[in-house]
Write an enzyme that holds these catalytic residues in place. Structure first.
Site: not given
Ligand SMILES: NC(=O)c1ccc[n+]([C@@H]2O[C@H](COP(=O)([O-])OP(=O)(O)OC[C@H]3O[C@@H](n4cnc5c(N)ncnc54)[C@H](OP(=O)(O)O)[C@@H]3O)[C@@H](O)[C@H]2O)c1
Length: 298
Positions: A17, A169, A142
């Site tokens: 992501g 969350y 977020s």
């Molecule tokens: N996408 C959105 O619309 C959105 C909106 C608001 C905020 N965010 C924020 O953006 C950030 C990135 O999220 P994303 O959207 O890119 O989601 P994502 O694609 O699910 O990526 C999340 C990453 O965090 C890793 N992770 C989760 N638990 C972990 C742990 N215990 N130790 C180490 N790594 C861990 C995951 O590893 P694995 O691949 O191994 O699971 C993955 O690499 C997050 O903080 C999220 O709250 C995203």
């Protein structure tokens, strides 16, 4: 993006992501990038994908588990034994609306992963940040942070019986902001020339929605929703701007400029009133130091 040659950057969750897009952009612009992730296999796949586009890039995968305080210490020790500087730390990894679970150290998993893990990691890496000229810490929050106030009950953690995964969350993402702003206040108070910034991506198409699968509405409309969501590439722009824009000021918060902050070019935004509450921020800092067992050595 400026030229980042000579700069060292860590991206937590850099295999997927927004983290993946952030790591990719750093590598493309010459930085020495460390993907900190919990699955070495997924990390190596991400590395391979990034290097396909930037064969001359420098990228390394190091294991980290944000739900395990020992793993965070081991990661920091290993990093410090290989590197003498840390220019950019992106506290990006996260989980969203997961069912109730505890981390290895007994914290509710969303608060444990999203906030306490990054709090501990940053504290362990502080000595290296201090040894680097003009470094930055960017913490990814977020829009959900706006929905609740922080609660100090039960050591920051929701109780299993009354668990609301949306609230858990939102509180973890508010904790990200309270932490990011207090980190800047602490840097200022101790004369440390490091910037702490925060960012949110709006909404973008990543793997974050994995725990939504059980929701019938989402299952039904998921393909449509996914097609409508902005790409991870554009969702990563606010955290990238916070990481590299030369005009930023410590304590700023970046997010998309468009309708309801869901998409658009990255601009400086105001977060919720609760996120600027210094009393809450100081209290959260103290509780986090106790829970994570990490005392920041200014
Ligand atoms: N996408 C959105 O619309 C959105 C909106 C608001 C905020 N965010 C924020 O953006 C950030 C990135 O999220 P994303 O959207 O890119 O989601 P994502 O694609 O699910 O990526 C999340 C990453 O965090 C890793 N992770 C989760 N638990 C972990 C742990 N215990 N130790 C180490 N790594 C861990 C995951 O590893 P694995 O691949 O191994 O699971 C993955 O690499 C997050 O903080 C999220 O709250 C995203």
């Amino acid at each position: 993006m400026p030229n980042l040659t000579g700069k060292v950057a860590i991206v937590t969750g850099g295999n997927s992501g927004l983290g993946f897009e952030t790591a990719k952009a750093f590598v493309a612009n010459g930085a020495d990038v460390i993907i900190a992730c919990r699955s070495l296999e997924r990390g190596e796949q991400a590395k391979e994908q990034i290097l396909k586009k930037n064969p001359a890039g420098t990228i390394k995968v190091l294991p980290i588990d944000l739900t395990d305080l020992t793993s965070l210490k081991n990661f920091a020790d290993s990093f410090k034994s290989h590197y003498t500087r840390l220019d950019i730390l992106i506290n990006n990894a996260g989980i969203m609306i997961s069912p109730f679970a505890l981390t290895k150290d007994g914290f509710e998993s969303q608060m444990g992963t999203n906030h306490l893990g990054h709090f501990a990691l940053t504290g362990h890496l502080l000595s290296l940040l201090k040894a680097t000229p003009n470094p930055r810490v960017v913490t990814v929050s977020s829009l959900a942070h706006k929905q609740w106030k922080i609660s100090f009950d039960n050591n920051l953690c929701e109780r299993e019986r009354s668990y609301n995964r949306f609230r858990a969350y939102a509180r973890s993402k508010l904790a990200n902001l309270l932490f990011a702003y207090q980190l800047q206040r602490n840097f200022d108070a101790h004369g440390i020339k490091c910037l702490s910034l925060a960012a949110h991506p709006g909404a973008s198409h990543t793997n974050l929605g994995r725990y939504m699968e059980k929701n019938v509405f989402v299952r039904l409309f998921r393909p449509l929703i996914e097609r409508m969501l902005p790409s991870a590439e554009s969702g990563a722009l606010p955290q990238l701007r916070a990481a590299v824009d030369q005009t930023v000021i410590g304590g700023q918060f970046f997010g998309p400029s468009g309708f309801m902050e869901l998409a658009g070019s990255p601009v400086v935004l105001k977060s919720s009133k609760n996120s600027y509450n210094t009393e809450d921020a100081i209290r959260l800092w103290k509780v986090s130091e106790e829970l994570a067992g990490v005392k920041y050595k200014w």
